[in-house]
Design an enzyme around this catalytic site. Structure first.
Site, PDB file in Angstrom:
ATOM      1  N   ASN A   8     -12.373   8.987  -0.167  1.00 37.39           N
ATOM      2  CA  ASN A   8     -11.693   7.700  -0.379  1.00 37.39           C
ATOM      3  C   ASN A   8     -10.190   7.810  -0.143  1.00 37.39           C
ATOM      4  O   ASN A   8      -9.384   7.908  -1.076  1.00 37.39           O
ATOM      5  CB  ASN A   8     -11.990   7.178  -1.786  1.00 37.39           C
ATOM      6  CG  ASN A   8     -13.446   6.783  -1.957  1.00 37.39           C
ATOM      7  OD1 ASN A   8     -13.922   5.881  -1.278  1.00 37.39           O
ATOM      8  ND2 ASN A   8     -14.150   7.479  -2.827  1.00 37.39           N
ATOM      9  N   ASP A   9      -9.810   7.791   1.130  1.00 34.42           N
ATOM     10  CA  ASP A   9      -8.411   7.825   1.548  1.00 34.42           C
ATOM     11  C   ASP A   9      -7.955   6.389   1.800  1.00 34.42           C
ATOM     12  O   ASP A   9      -8.413   5.740   2.741  1.00 34.42           O
ATOM     13  CB  ASP A   9      -8.273   8.670   2.820  1.00 34.42           C
ATOM     14  CG  ASP A   9      -6.846   8.766   3.321  1.00 34.42           C
ATOM     15  OD1 ASP A   9      -5.977   8.055   2.790  1.00 34.42           O
ATOM     16  OD2 ASP A   9      -6.613   9.543   4.267  1.00 34.42           O
ATOM     17  N   PHE A  10      -7.062   5.877   0.950  1.00 31.39           N
ATOM     18  CA  PHE A  10      -6.571   4.510   1.093  1.00 31.39           C
ATOM     19  C   PHE A  10      -5.398   4.402   2.064  1.00 31.39           C
ATOM     20  O   PHE A  10      -4.856   3.330   2.264  1.00 31.39           O
ATOM     21  CB  PHE A  10      -6.147   3.959  -0.278  1.00 31.39           C
ATOM     22  CG  PHE A  10      -7.296   3.563  -1.165  1.00 31.39           C
ATOM     23  CD1 PHE A  10      -7.787   2.263  -1.152  1.00 31.39           C
ATOM     24  CD2 PHE A  10      -7.891   4.480  -2.012  1.00 31.39           C
ATOM     25  CE1 PHE A  10      -8.843   1.886  -1.969  1.00 31.39           C
ATOM     26  CE2 PHE A  10      -8.949   4.121  -2.843  1.00 31.39           C
ATOM     27  CZ  PHE A  10      -9.427   2.823  -2.810  1.00 31.39           C
TER      28      PHE A  10
END
Length: 438
Positions: A378-380
């Site tokens: 989960n890389d925003f």
């Protein structure tokens, strides 16, 4: 960290981008299944992701998070709905989810004290205020959003915490949503245009909506306050998991997995130090994904709460005498027993004798989440998370499972009585395979 150690900067509601014009909204009604209704008095489940301090200004970051959240909710629209409670003429109530696009509560906060990333990694400081849904029960979804998000600024990091109503989604569904949200935020675009597949009604012999006693009529009880419990992170390397699996499979004549064996090892260790007598029964509660177990099976990406709790039951003396392979085998037997037929029979029995508990047994091992969920992808837009953590409600014996940072490793966030933690820290057999993060 207590509530006064946190400053709330803003509160807002993020609605799906197309909430006012899409036919997905205002029309869909999701009726609750027995395993949904049985959770109505439980608190929202809360998870969070810890990140290093990002380079963009916080205003830019928040704008990106909210815009991408609005886009993600277009597809995962049940999360933007509300629970609807209908009072019937026989002193019962019924519940369903209205996909009305009401939106998701979004909080921006700043930690007052110099809470650092290292504090969250070691659980050396309380950070329950980093989560937005503490104290909110699933039945409160009639007035509160079914998903809540909180972004908390720290001295050297950012924590994105979220709480969700477990009648609308299980762990599989909520992490698929977070995966989609983070991808939209980092890469732009509108995200997948594939139509969301809902679970539907799967119990042919049960009429819906199911009528139940009002779950809010009885007072909630507690298994002790969080002040009387202590949280610790357990870490199991891939090598230790495989060593434990090999040991277990030497003891029994059937194949058990490394994950089942690690759970069996922790279960035995907790029972050993619980103070329970050999004749008392101990339980290992485990979420069971029913998507592929139903007949006909549901698609793996089916959205909703499609998990039920399986319970392995043994006596403490048996658990102590028969070894880790036997314990893992009991967990395996329980998992294999969760069939479509047994599930439908349990659902029909529940409807005939409705029970809506406020909590689980305080001497159970309560396993939640799964090592299969993709938390570190989960890389925003400013890098992958450093860690995943769980928030309240705190229950004695709770064991929240996360995939480890290293491939094949496992992390467990354990909530236990202080005396049990102390005994585990001195237990050579336990620590041969499990590291306690201090």
């Amino acid at each position: 960290m207590e509530e006064e150690d946190l400053v709330v900067i803003s509160r807002s509601v993020v609605i799906p981008r197309n909430a006012k014009k899409s036919t997905s909204f205002n029309k869909k009604k999701i009726h609750l299944l027995p395993w949904d209704l049985a959770r109505l008095r439980f608190g929202y489940l809360q998870r969070g992701l810890l990140y290093p301090k990002p380079y963009p200004k916080i205003e830019i970051l928040l704008s990106k998070l909210q815009t991408s959240l609005s886009l993600a909710l277009d597809r995962f629209y049940p999360l933007a709905g509300r629970l609807v409670k209908v009072t019937n003429d026989d002193d019962t109530v019924s519940f369903h989810i209205s996909c009305d696009g009401s939106g998701v509560e979004f909080v921006h906060a700043v930690a007052r004290r110099n809470t650092e990333v290292s504090d969250i990694l070691r659980l050396s400081a309380s950070f329950s205020s980093f989560f937005p849904a503490t104290g909110v029960k699933n039945c409160d979804g009639v007035s509160r959003s079914l998903l809540m998000v909180q972004v908390t600024e720290m001295k050297d990091g950012i924590f994105i915490g979220f709480g969700y109503n477990s009648t609308v989604a299980d762990g599989e569904s909520i992490w698929k949503f977070v995966n989609a949200w983070s991808e939209i935020c980092s890469k732009g675009g509108l995200g997948s245009e594939a139509r969301l597949k809902l679970k539907g009604w799967i119990f042919d012999e049960i009429d819906y909506p199911i009528r139940i006693p009002d779950p809010e009529a009885a007072k909630a009880a507690s298994n002790g306050t969080s002040a009387s419990l202590q949280e610790k992170m357990f870490h199991v390397t891939k090598e230790n998991a495989l060593r434990l699996e090999a040991k277990a499979n030497e003891e029994v004549d059937k194949k058990v997995s490394s994950y089942q064996t690690v759970l069996g090892h922790i279960w035995r260790s907790l029972a050993k130090h619980s103070g329970m007598s050999r004749e008392e029964e101990t339980h290992c509660r485990l979420p069971i994904d029913m998507r592929r177990r139903l007949n006909p099976p549901l698609e793996e990406e089916c959205f909703g709460n499609v998990s039920q709790t399986g319970i392995a039951r043994v006596k403490v003396g048996e658990l102590m005498d028969y070894g880790v392979g036997w314990a893992a085998g009991k967990i395996d037997e329980m998992e294999r027993s969760q069939t479509c037929e047994s599930t439908k029979a349990s659902a029909e029995k529940w409807v005939g004798d409705v029970k809506i508990p406020v909590s689980v047994g305080s001497r159970d091992l309560v396993v939640t989440s799964s090592h299969r969920f993709d938390v570190y992808g989960n890389d925003f837009g400013w890098g992958k998370p450093i860690a995943a953590r769980a928030g309240p409600p705190y229950v004695n014996g709770r064991l929240v499972v996360f995939q480890g940072v290293e491939e094949g490793s496992l992390d467990f966030q354990a909530c236990l009585l202080p005396q049990v933690v102390e005994k585990l820290s001195e237990d050579v057999d336990f620590k041969e395979f499990v590291s306690i993060v201090i």
